[in-house]
Write a protein that holds these residues in place. Structure first.
Motif, PDB file in Angstrom:
ATOM      1  N   UNK A 470      23.260  -5.216  -6.158  1.00  0.00           N
ATOM      2  CA  UNK A 470      22.967  -4.173  -7.148  1.00  0.00           C
ATOM      3  C   UNK A 470      21.808  -4.567  -8.057  1.00  0.00           C
ATOM      4  N   UNK A 471      21.158  -3.574  -8.602  1.00  0.00           N
ATOM      5  CA  UNK A 471      20.154  -3.807  -9.637  1.00  0.00           C
ATOM      6  C   UNK A 471      20.800  -3.826 -11.012  1.00  0.00           C
ATOM      7  N   UNK A 472      21.961  -3.170 -11.127  1.00  0.00           N
ATOM      8  CA  UNK A 472      22.699  -3.113 -12.390  1.00  0.00           C
ATOM      9  C   UNK A 472      24.153  -3.487 -12.098  1.00  0.00           C
ATOM     10  N   UNK A 473      24.695  -4.447 -12.846  1.00  0.00           N
ATOM     11  CA  UNK A 473      26.098  -4.838 -12.723  1.00  0.00           C
ATOM     12  C   UNK A 473      26.827  -4.345 -13.966  1.00  0.00           C
ATOM     13  N   UNK A 495      26.264 -14.400 -16.892  1.00  0.00           N
ATOM     14  CA  UNK A 495      24.994 -14.739 -17.553  1.00  0.00           C
ATOM     15  C   UNK A 495      24.051 -15.432 -16.570  1.00  0.00           C
ATOM     16  N   UNK A 496      24.590 -16.317 -15.749  1.00  0.00           N
ATOM     17  CA  UNK A 496      23.777 -17.021 -14.759  1.00  0.00           C
ATOM     18  C   UNK A 496      23.196 -16.048 -13.739  1.00  0.00           C
ATOM     19  N   UNK A 497      24.015 -15.102 -13.285  1.00  0.00           N
ATOM     20  CA  UNK A 497      23.536 -14.088 -12.345  1.00  0.00           C
ATOM     21  C   UNK A 497      22.431 -13.249 -12.975  1.00  0.00           C
ATOM     22  N   UNK A 498      22.620 -12.902 -14.220  1.00  0.00           N
ATOM     23  CA  UNK A 498      21.623 -12.127 -14.963  1.00  0.00           C
ATOM     24  C   UNK A 498      20.291 -12.869 -14.991  1.00  0.00           C
ATOM     25  N   UNK A 499      20.357 -14.166 -15.242  1.00  0.00           N
ATOM     26  CA  UNK A 499      19.130 -14.954 -15.366  1.00  0.00           C
ATOM     27  C   UNK A 499      18.502 -15.253 -14.007  1.00  0.00           C
ATOM     28  N   UNK A 500      19.333 -15.614 -13.004  1.00  0.00           N
ATOM     29  CA  UNK A 500      18.812 -16.003 -11.695  1.00  0.00           C
ATOM     30  C   UNK A 500      18.310 -14.808 -10.897  1.00  0.00           C
ATOM     31  N   UNK A 501      19.054 -13.716 -10.945  1.00  0.00           N
ATOM     32  CA  UNK A 501      18.730 -12.561 -10.110  1.00  0.00           C
ATOM     33  C   UNK A 501      17.903 -11.511 -10.850  1.00  0.00           C
ATOM     34  N   UNK A 503      19.038  -9.253 -12.678  1.00  0.00           N
ATOM     35  CA  UNK A 503      19.712  -7.958 -12.678  1.00  0.00           C
ATOM     36  C   UNK A 503      20.113  -7.556 -14.092  1.00  0.00           C
ATOM     37  N   UNK A 504      20.111  -6.261 -14.341  1.00  0.00           N
ATOM     38  CA  UNK A 504      20.612  -5.753 -15.612  1.00  0.00           C
ATOM     39  C   UNK A 504      22.133  -5.852 -15.614  1.00  0.00           C
ATOM     40  N   UNK A 505      22.709  -6.141 -16.776  1.00  0.00           N
ATOM     41  CA  UNK A 505      24.158  -6.245 -16.935  1.00  0.00           C
ATOM     42  C   UNK A 505      24.593  -5.317 -18.052  1.00  0.00           C
ATOM     43  N   UNK A 506      25.645  -4.556 -17.792  1.00  0.00           N
ATOM     44  CA  UNK A 506      26.271  -3.719 -18.822  1.00  0.00           C
ATOM     45  C   UNK A 506      27.709  -4.206 -18.967  1.00  0.00           C
ATOM     46  N   UNK A 507      28.026  -4.790 -20.100  1.00  0.00           N
ATOM     47  CA  UNK A 507      29.340  -5.393 -20.345  1.00  0.00           C
ATOM     48  C   UNK A 507      30.081  -4.615 -21.420  1.00  0.00           C
TER      49      UNK A 507
END
Length: 602
Positions: A470-473, A495-501, A503-507
């Protein structure tokens, strides 16, 4: 004899195969001996799987010992003739009030228990009135439970137990699903019942700050009592607790860190007022810090990015029960955009519209009016392929383990990319990479997802979404009910996925401490509208207004305000323990507190 006493209590879960042969024996409670006095407020802490809930279910004979004994009052729970009295003596309140509330009117639900045990009608209504008064819910007597907030529902559940006239109430993570205001309501209620009514309270929780006023704390791990003592004795052992996947209140952690830096502070500080007093006394005694090398420069928080938008909502309005007498307008002209690679958190009290909002992000719900755009294209135009969208905007629900259904972890993670029509080699490559990203090695591949721990199930569910690249998680309360160690593992991984990939994150979260620590940007929902939109520092400086919305700020934000009232020069935007430590050390080194920033309100 005390209210509840155990002597070398043992309980084993036995799993059998299809031929009724024993396949596995798991000892959940292992030789526990404890004595809880009548009228005490006792907290039980422990990581997921430590045995604390299993122990609690013995306290009103929902489970029976494999070995050893438990007495409730003076009644041995193994004796069948004692069960009636045991279950009247010790009432249980569970994590989800919806699992305990069965009637359509509050007063009928509260009266259900007494009616079932044969209490005369006049006495039932007297008990209903007294119980609702005790939990502050008299005004909602004729209301439908469906129209109550999470905290209000939990108070109704407590009133239902109270009407049974128990000597003891056992609460198994009663605030895990609640917003900050709801958590405070419930804990205030049970403390008042303990102090005013003399009811013994046994509280199981993962929120350490809820336990600081307990008479005694027991810490469980691997089915055993590992630590026991007063809150100050327990929380003085910061590293030992962290080794058990637990943590301490923010002020306790901060006090320990400042003491390690050389300030004359005692261990086991439990409250904001205690830490403020200790720091004032340290200042008056002339304490100072000579060197703050790495802390001299205050790190500037980056503003939320304003680059290319992946997702955008324009004037989105949504109603439940549209066109019926039960119609409710849940979202009201919501507009915002999510830039590529941003870590956004959405906060709001229970019922503010958070979960409804995120279900619009990948087209699970369609707005009554307004637009949702993905890369500038309306997702509701005729012919738009929402299957592709849902691979690009991955949604992980509040209990992601409910998304698991295959026989093995690997098969479950393969399901999403398989539905995308990818070739087998690519499906398996994506599944392996997704599992690696969430920290699950090959030893998990062939395991059943239903045999995993709570934290492992959530990582497997997140991997299933990640395998679709996904582009957004989007994550709806992914850490609800997890112990502090499991919570940090999941959020650190995200957070690691956000930085490595990238990808945008909506929490979506009810933990103000978590969003302050991880998010770049906060959206605050109130009554279906965006009340605030800004960085965590900007938003949390408006904490008094947030309180009127059922929210709060991190504990250290309140601490900083109290320290400023006592003459400390501190910046006006402290939201994490690390920021508070730096600011206080700077104050003791004679460095000025720094800038003030203004909150942003929509």
């Amino acid at each position: 004899m005390g209210m509840i006493k155990t002597d070398r209590l043992v309980f084993e879960y036995i799993r059998k195969d299809e031929e009724n042969q024993i396949e596995e024996v798991m000892r959940a409670v292992d030789g526990v001996s404890l004595d809880i006095e009548k009228g005490q407020f006792v907290a039980i802490l422990g990581r997921n799987g430590s045995g604390k809930s299993t122990l609690a279910k013995h306290m009103n004979a929902l489970l029976f010992p494999t070995d050893g004994v438990i007495w409730v009052g003076d009644k041995d729970t193994r004796e069948e003739e004692n069960l009636w009295e045991v279950r009247q003596s010790a009432g249980m309140v569970f994590q989800n009030p919806d699992n305990q509330i069965i009637a359509t009117v509050v007063e009928e639900d509260v009266g259900f228990g007494p009616e079932n045990i044969g209490v005369p009608s006049a006495e039932i209504w007297k008990r209903v009135q007294e119980s609702l008064e005790a939990v502050g819910m008299t005004a909602y007597r004729k209301a439908s439970p469906n129209h109550l907030s999470g905290g209000q529902k939990q108070r109704v559940a407590i009133a239902g137990v109270m009407a049974m006239r128990p000597q003891c109430i056992v609460l198994d993570e009663p605030t895990a699903m609640l917003d900050p205001n709801g958590r405070q309501e419930v804990i205030r209620t049970v403390r008042e019942l303990n102090q005013a009514e003399g009811i013994t309270v046994i509280l199981i929780t993962h929120y350490m700050e809820e336990t600081v006023f307990s008479d005694r704390i027991f810490v469980m791990d691997r089915g055993k009592i590992q630590m026991a003592g007063t809150p100050r004795e327990i929380f003085s052992q910061v590293e030992e607790l962290k080794a058990l996947h637990l943590d301490v209140p923010q002020v306790t952690e901060l006090g320990a860190a400042l003491a390690a830096s050389g300030l004359p502070l005692s261990s086991g500080i439990l409250t904001i007022s205690e830490l403020v007093q200790a720091l004032v006394e340290a200042r008056e005694s002339g304490a100072c810090i000579q060197s703050v090398n790495q802390m001299m420069e205050k790190q500037e928080e980056p503003e939320p990015e304003a680059g290319e938008s992946i997702l955008e909502l324009r004037d989105v309005t949504y109603r439940y029960g549209r066109g019926t007498p039960m119609e409710v307008k849940v979202l009201k002209e919501i507009s915002f955009a999510i830039p590529k690679g941003q870590f956004l958190s959405i906060i709001g009290h229970t019922g503010s519209g958070k979960s409804t909002l995120i279900q619009h992000l990948n087209g699970l719900l369609k707005p009554d009016s307004g637009e949702v755009l993905f890369h500038g294209e309306s997702i509701y135009r005729e012919g738009y392929d929402k299957r592709i969208l849902r691979g690009k905007v991955g949604l992980v629900f509040q209990y992601p383990e409910h998304q698991l259904f295959e026989e093995t972890v690997f098969a479950d993670v393969c399901f999403g990319p398989k539905n995308q029509g990818l070739p087998k080699e690519q499906i398996e490559a994506r599944a392996k990479e997704a599992l690696r990203l969430v920290g699950m090695d090959e030893s998990f591949y062939t395991r059943s997802p239903f045999e995993l721990s709570g934290g492992q199930k959530r990582r497997a569910a997140i991997a299933g979404v990640l395998a679709m690249e996904p582009e957004v998680l989007v994550l709806d309360e992914p850490t609800a009910g997890l112990d502090p160690g499991g919570r940090d593992e999941i959020l650190d991984q995200i957070k690691k996925l956000h930085e490595e990939k990238g990808m945008a994150v909506v929490l979506v979260s009810h933990s103000m401490e978590d969003v302050a620590r991880y998010a770049e940007r906060l959206l605050v929902l109130e009554d279906g509208r965006i009340a605030y939109d800004g960085t965590p520092r900007e938003v949390f400086r408006h904490y008094r207004e947030l309180e009127t919305m059922g929210l709060s700020a991190p504990q250290v934000t309140y601490l900083a305000e109290e320290l400023r009232k006592n003459g400390f020069s501190l910046p006006g935007d402290i939201t994490t323990v690390e920021e508070a430590k730096q600011a206080i050390e700077n104050a003791f080194a004679g460095i000025d507190g720094g800038r003030e920033t203004q909150p942003v309100r929509n």
